[in-house]
Design an enzyme around this catalytic site. Structure first.
Site, PDB file in Angstrom:
ATOM      1  N   GLU A 110     -13.623   5.697 -52.264  1.00  0.00           N
ATOM      2  CA  GLU A 110     -13.457   4.604 -53.243  1.00  0.00           C
ATOM      3  C   GLU A 110     -14.751   3.832 -53.569  1.00  0.00           C
ATOM      4  O   GLU A 110     -14.762   2.605 -53.543  1.00  0.00           O
ATOM      5  CB  GLU A 110     -12.371   3.637 -52.755  1.00  0.00           C
ATOM      6  CG  GLU A 110     -11.040   4.340 -52.499  1.00  0.00           C
ATOM      7  CD  GLU A 110      -9.983   3.447 -51.861  1.00  0.00           C
ATOM      8  OE1 GLU A 110     -10.195   2.231 -51.757  1.00  0.00           O
ATOM      9  OE2 GLU A 110      -8.937   3.992 -51.458  1.00  0.00           O
TER      10      GLU A 110
ATOM     11  N   ASN B 116     -13.447  10.816 -51.988  1.00  0.00           N
ATOM     12  CA  ASN B 116     -12.007  10.567 -52.131  1.00  0.00           C
ATOM     13  C   ASN B 116     -11.767   9.274 -52.900  1.00  0.00           C
ATOM     14  O   ASN B 116     -12.420   8.262 -52.628  1.00  0.00           O
ATOM     15  CB  ASN B 116     -11.426  10.452 -50.705  1.00  0.00           C
ATOM     16  CG  ASN B 116      -9.922  10.428 -50.648  1.00  0.00           C
ATOM     17  OD1 ASN B 116      -9.263  11.260 -51.249  1.00  0.00           O
ATOM     18  ND2 ASN B 116      -9.361   9.466 -49.927  1.00  0.00           N
TER      19      ASN B 116
ATOM     20  N   HIS C 102      -1.863   7.984 -55.632  1.00  0.00           N
ATOM     21  CA  HIS C 102      -0.874   6.913 -55.436  1.00  0.00           C
ATOM     22  C   HIS C 102      -0.369   6.580 -56.839  1.00  0.00           C
ATOM     23  O   HIS C 102      -1.070   5.914 -57.610  1.00  0.00           O
ATOM     24  CB  HIS C 102      -1.529   5.671 -54.828  1.00  0.00           C
ATOM     25  CG  HIS C 102      -2.030   5.899 -53.433  1.00  0.00           C
ATOM     26  ND1 HIS C 102      -1.192   6.104 -52.356  1.00  0.00           N
ATOM     27  CD2 HIS C 102      -3.295   5.949 -52.926  1.00  0.00           C
ATOM     28  CE1 HIS C 102      -1.912   6.274 -51.268  1.00  0.00           C
ATOM     29  NE2 HIS C 102      -3.189   6.187 -51.579  1.00  0.00           N
TER      30      HIS C 102
ATOM     31  N   GLU D  73      -3.445  11.705 -50.708  1.00  0.00           N
ATOM     32  CA  GLU D  73      -2.651  10.543 -50.244  1.00  0.00           C
ATOM     33  C   GLU D  73      -1.434  10.305 -51.139  1.00  0.00           C
ATOM     34  O   GLU D  73      -1.089   9.156 -51.434  1.00  0.00           O
ATOM     35  CB  GLU D  73      -3.512   9.267 -50.258  1.00  0.00           C
ATOM     36  CG  GLU D  73      -4.812   9.367 -49.502  1.00  0.00           C
ATOM     37  CD  GLU D  73      -5.593   8.063 -49.438  1.00  0.00           C
ATOM     38  OE1 GLU D  73      -5.066   7.001 -49.806  1.00  0.00           O
ATOM     39  OE2 GLU D  73      -6.758   8.116 -49.011  1.00  0.00           O
TER      40      GLU D  73
ATOM     41  N   ASP E 182       1.809   9.387 -53.033  1.00  0.00           N
ATOM     42  CA  ASP E 182       3.127   8.747 -52.957  1.00  0.00           C
ATOM     43  C   ASP E 182       3.517   8.321 -54.363  1.00  0.00           C
ATOM     44  O   ASP E 182       2.670   8.192 -55.239  1.00  0.00           O
ATOM     45  CB  ASP E 182       3.204   7.592 -51.935  1.00  0.00           C
ATOM     46  CG  ASP E 182       2.059   6.605 -52.001  1.00  0.00           C
ATOM     47  OD1 ASP E 182       1.494   6.415 -53.096  1.00  0.00           O
ATOM     48  OD2 ASP E 182       1.738   6.002 -50.954  1.00  0.00           O
TER      49      ASP E 182
HETATM   50  O1  G3I Z   1      -4.198  -3.460 -36.618  1.00  0.00           O
HETATM   51  C1  G3I Z   1      -3.791  -4.740 -37.080  1.00  0.00           C
HETATM   52  C2  G3I Z   1      -2.901  -5.403 -36.106  1.00  0.00           C
HETATM   53  O2  G3I Z   1      -3.622  -5.630 -34.918  1.00  0.00           O
HETATM   54  C3  G3I Z   1      -2.372  -6.718 -36.704  1.00  0.00           C
HETATM   55  O3  G3I Z   1      -1.452  -7.277 -35.838  1.00  0.00           O
HETATM   56  C4  G3I Z   1      -1.706  -6.456 -38.066  1.00  0.00           C
HETATM   57  C5  G3I Z   1      -1.258  -7.738 -38.751  1.00  0.00           C
HETATM   58  O4  G3I Z   1      -1.125  -7.551 -40.134  1.00  0.00           O
HETATM   59  O5  G3I Z   1      -2.623  -5.829 -38.897  1.00  0.00           O
HETATM   60  C6  G3I Z   1      -3.062  -4.572 -38.399  1.00  0.00           C
HETATM   61  O6  G3I Z   1      -3.934  -3.988 -39.298  1.00  0.00           O
HETATM   62  C7  G3I Z   1      -3.370  -3.470 -40.487  1.00  0.00           C
HETATM   63  C8  G3I Z   1      -3.647  -1.984 -40.547  1.00  0.00           C
HETATM   64  O7  G3I Z   1      -3.206  -1.483 -41.797  1.00  0.00           O
HETATM   65  C9  G3I Z   1      -2.975  -1.211 -39.420  1.00  0.00           C
HETATM   66  O8  G3I Z   1      -1.590  -1.351 -39.501  1.00  0.00           O
HETATM   67  C10 G3I Z   1      -4.007  -4.195 -41.671  1.00  0.00           C
HETATM   68  O9  G3I Z   1      -3.618  -5.548 -41.680  1.00  0.00           O
HETATM   69  C11 G3I Z   1      -3.581  -3.534 -42.959  1.00  0.00           C
HETATM   70  O10 G3I Z   1      -4.340  -4.077 -44.027  1.00  0.00           O
HETATM   71  C12 G3I Z   1      -3.862  -2.051 -42.895  1.00  0.00           C
HETATM   72  O11 G3I Z   1      -3.415  -1.456 -44.100  1.00  0.00           O
HETATM   73  C13 G3I Z   1      -3.888  -0.161 -44.361  1.00  0.00           C
HETATM   74  C14 G3I Z   1      -4.731  -0.158 -45.613  1.00  0.00           C
HETATM   75  O12 G3I Z   1      -5.140   1.154 -45.928  1.00  0.00           O
HETATM   76  C15 G3I Z   1      -5.960  -1.034 -45.421  1.00  0.00           C
HETATM   77  O13 G3I Z   1      -6.720  -1.118 -46.495  1.00  0.00           O
HETATM   78  C16 G3I Z   1      -2.684   0.729 -44.580  1.00  0.00           C
HETATM   79  O14 G3I Z   1      -1.960   0.850 -43.350  1.00  0.00           O
HETATM   80  C17 G3I Z   1      -3.126   2.118 -45.056  1.00  0.00           C
HETATM   81  O15 G3I Z   1      -1.998   2.852 -45.456  1.00  0.00           O
HETATM   82  C18 G3I Z   1      -4.048   1.979 -46.252  1.00  0.00           C
HETATM   83  O16 G3I Z   1      -4.501   3.274 -46.601  1.00  0.00           O
HETATM   84  C19 G3I Z   1      -5.361   3.369 -47.743  1.00  0.00           C
HETATM   85  C20 G3I Z   1      -6.283   4.557 -47.513  1.00  0.00           C
HETATM   86  O17 G3I Z   1      -6.966   4.418 -46.290  1.00  0.00           O
HETATM   87  C21 G3I Z   1      -7.277   4.715 -48.662  1.00  0.00           C
HETATM   88  N1  G3I Z   1      -6.593   4.798 -49.923  1.00  0.00           N
HETATM   89  C22 G3I Z   1      -5.618   3.742 -50.216  1.00  0.00           C
HETATM   90  C23 G3I Z   1      -4.614   3.612 -49.068  1.00  0.00           C
HETATM   91  C24 G3I Z   1      -3.595   2.536 -49.380  1.00  0.00           C
HETATM   92  O18 G3I Z   1      -4.204   1.283 -49.439  1.00  0.00           O
END
Ligand code: G3I
Length: 352
Positions: free
Chosen positions: A155, A198, A234, A263, A265
């Site tokens: 990105e 990507n 997405h 990715e 969905d």
């Molecule tokens: O690990 C912490 C945890 O300790 C805490 O308690 C919790 C509270 O909110 O947050 C946790 O971290 C989260 C993490 O996912 C793990 O679950 C973050 O807040 C959350 O922002 C994060 O979101 C991820 C996101 O990327 C971040 O930008 C999503 O799971 C994940 O599906 C998403 O994936 C991205 C790809 O990498 C790139 N392309 C887009 C895609 C969707 O955004």
């Protein structure tokens, strides 16, 4: 002679019975995809992988490639400048090996999920280059030979302008140089892994996909080691493959790049009706047909597989249901659409 006939007859009856009881469509996606020489995969979240047997079993049955949803990102793998955390990534690599699955590495350079110590560390340009190099070399070397493809850069292009994304720690510190450097370090660390750029919203023809095309063309011109483009995919419900997607794929693969859907969905407005699920199935079917019809398309990965665990409802209000199993691990029409696509590709003598 009579004995041979008898054996042959029994085999035939067994094969017919087997086909009747177990038609091709009822086979798991993994078995169908393997016949077509393509990878079907999912993003994996560590928590349910550790704690929920049905989550784990479904992955083992349905997919032959996986990618970590978060475990390989900076915020997970690099808690401090001088500290790496490999427990989860090691676990995932082992899971893939045990189940004879391929693994995608996601991701080495991204503007999101960067740890605080790095953003607030006040590092100079040279120090930042050193940290990034060390990061890429350490991780890619550790899993050398075990990762089919790395999302080296994720990105980097702005949605609206198609120019470099400026709200990025990496761009602000290093300018666009980090892209070339990241690919070079990744290649040095594992010459066998395919190296990908990507991104999302780059599947069709628009300012962003134009920007990505220009970037990749330039990297190729400069002999930067890049092998593939990942279309995240997405998308909103109603998505269909159109001529613009074929044109875009054509110009990218003309750069001698392979393509993977990384990715996918298809998000629904909630509550969803049964027509919405049919529409969603059409989107999944289209993308699978599209991928199977060209040899450059190596893999189709979904960003999770059960609606129980998906990033969508957290980021899009009143939206969800984007995956191929519902929250109770029951298959949805989109699942059957993928099965049908794989079966059909086999019957029509697809060109793979
Ligand atoms: O690990 C912490 C945890 O300790 C805490 O308690 C919790 C509270 O909110 O947050 C946790 O971290 C989260 C993490 O996912 C793990 O679950 C973050 O807040 C959350 O922002 C994060 O979101 C991820 C996101 O990327 C971040 O930008 C999503 O799971 C994940 O599906 C998403 O994936 C991205 C790809 O990498 C790139 N392309 C887009 C895609 C969707 O955004």
């Amino acid at each position: 002679m009579r004995g041979n006939k008898l054996i042959f007859g029994s085999i035939l009856i067994f094969a017919l019975l087997n086909a009747a009881i177990c038609p091709a469509q009822s086979k798991p996606l993994r078995a169908l995809a393997e016949k077509r020489g393509v990878y079907i995969g999912t993003a994996v979240a560590m928590k349910p992988l550790k704690n929920e047997p049905v989550y784990r079993k479904t992955i083992e049955r349905e997919f032959n490639i996986i990618v970590a949803e978060n475990a390989f990102k900076w915020s997970s793998v690099r808690p401090a400048k001088d500290k790496f955390y490999f427990k989860d990534t090691d676990r995932l690599v082992k899971f893939a090996e045990t189940n004879k699955m391929k693994l995608r590495g996601h991701t080495l350079v991204w503007h999101r999920q960067i740890p605080k110590w790095l953003i607030e560390g006040n590092f100079t340009r040279d120090e930042t280059i050193k940290i990034l190099k060390e990061h890429i070399k350490t991780i890619v070397r550790r899993y050398k030979g075990k990762i089919l493809a790395w999302d080296v850069v994720n990105e980097a292009i702005d949605d609206q302008t198609g120019k470099f994304r400026i709200d990025s720690f990496w761009y602000q510190k290093l300018g666009s140089d980090y892209i070339k450097l990241a690919f070079e370090w990744a290649r040095e660390a594992d010459p066998t892994a395919k190296l990908y750029y990507n991104d999302y919203s780059v599947e069709g023809l628009n300012a962003k996909s134009e920007g990505v095309y220009n970037l990749l063309q330039e990297l190729k011109k400069q002999k930067v080691p890049i092998d593939g483009i990942g279309w995240q995919m997405h998308v909103e419900n109603g998505f269909r493959i159109e001529p613009q997607h074929r044109i875009n794929a054509g110009r990218l693969t003309d750069l001698n790049l392979e393509l993977s859907i990384t990715e996918m969905d298809v998000r629904l407005k909630l509550p969803a009706a049964s027509e919405d699920l049919q529409k969603q199935a059409a989107a999944y079917r289209d993308v699978a047909d599209f991928c199977l019809a060209q040899t450059a398309c190596k893999a189709l990965l979904i960003w999770g597989f059960t609606d129980k665990y998906s990033w969508i409802p957290k980021e899009f209000k009143n939206t969800g249901g984007a995956l191929i199993f519902n929250e109770f691990y029951k298959t949805k029409p989109a699942y059957a659409a993928l099965q049908e696509s794989f079966v059909k590709a086999g019957q029509t003598g697809d060109n793979r």
